[in-house]
Design an enzyme around this catalytic site. Structure first.
Site, PDB file in Angstrom:
ATOM      1  N   CYS A   1       0.731  -1.184  -0.164  1.00 24.35           N
ATOM      2  CA  CYS A   1      -0.017   0.047  -0.209  1.00 24.35           C
ATOM      3  C   CYS A   1       0.714   1.463  -0.012  1.00 24.35           C
ATOM      4  CB  CYS A   1      -1.109  -0.071   1.204  1.00 24.35           C
ATOM      5  SG  CYS A   1      -0.315  -0.307   2.773  1.00 24.35           S
TER       6      CYS A   1
ATOM      7  N   HIS B   1      -1.818   0.308   7.151  1.00 21.35           N
ATOM      8  CA  HIS B   1      -2.366   0.943   5.950  1.00 21.35           C
ATOM      9  C   HIS B   1      -1.984   2.004   5.512  1.00 21.35           C
ATOM     10  CE1 HIS B   1      -4.651  -0.620   2.528  1.00 21.35           C
ATOM     11  NE2 HIS B   1      -5.466   0.409   2.655  1.00 21.35           N
TER      12      HIS B   1
ATOM     13  N   ASP C   1      -8.003   4.658  -1.604  1.00 15.78           N
ATOM     14  CA  ASP C   1      -7.560   3.521  -1.113  1.00 15.78           C
ATOM     15  C   ASP C   1      -7.579   2.530  -2.284  1.00 15.78           C
ATOM     16  OD1 ASP C   1      -7.120   1.137  -0.066  1.00 15.78           O
ATOM     17  OD2 ASP C   1      -8.595   1.496   1.683  1.00 15.78           O
TER      18      ASP C   1
END
Length: 182
Positions: free
Chosen positions: A37, A90, A106
């Site tokens: 991520c 994250h 995201d």
């Protein structure tokens, strides 16, 4: 040269509905590596910087974690259904648009891309009352990503004394960037 991006009509915001030009290409055209991520958000920041549609200063890399490195996030592609994914951390992109509304990017969510801030927070995070105590108190570390020379461990740390940037609780994060509190 600015790239023309179709306007995204944000629905569900009542009389304050806004037409927002996404800062990135559609999700399926973004650079994406599963389980990376931070790299995905780095690539989004590069795209925004190179395409000059929005000032990069409106965009923040947001590292989400907690002291236990066990943060539950709902509506993630890695967990179909109603349950959360438990990440050690994250990373998402927050665009605080000059139009007054904030959006979350995201690449791992099943929510819209980009997603209005309030929708994302409501659907991806649950109240501390709804989750097991060991997963409570998520923290959000904001940083202007492209100018940093620090290592990943400094970004993941939720200790306000480590690295630079601001650490927020979920409540502080929502209050600071949510439209209901502006």
């Amino acid at each position: 040269t600015r790239r023309r991006v179709p306007a995204l009509a944000m629905e569900g915001n009542g009389p304050t509905a806004v037409h927002y030009q996404p800062a990135s290409p559609p999700r399926d055209a973004c650079v994406y590596s599963s389980c990376y991520c931070e790299e995905n958000i780095w690539k989004l920041c590069e795209y925004i910087k190179n395409h000059d549609q929005y000032p990069l200063q409106e965009c923040y890399a947001v590292f989400i974690s907690n002291e236990r490195k066990m943060i539950p996030i709902w509506k993630q592609q890695a967990r179909p259904g109603d349950g959360p994914v438990i990440w050690d951390y994250h990373v998402v992109l927050l665009h605080v648009s000059s139009g007054g509304q904030s959006f979350i990017y995201d690449l791992d969510t099943v929510l819209p891309f980009p997603c209005p801030f309030d929708t994302y927070v409501e659907d991806a995070f649950k109240s501390d009352d709804d989750i097991h105590p060991q997963f409570r108190s998520g923290h959000f570390f904001f940083i202007f990503f492209l100018d940093s020379k620090m290592n990943l461990n400094d970004f993941i740390s939720m200790d306000p004394e480590v690295g630079w940037g601001a650490v927020y609780t979920l409540s502080e994060f929502t209050h600071r960037f949510g439209s209901k509190n502006c």
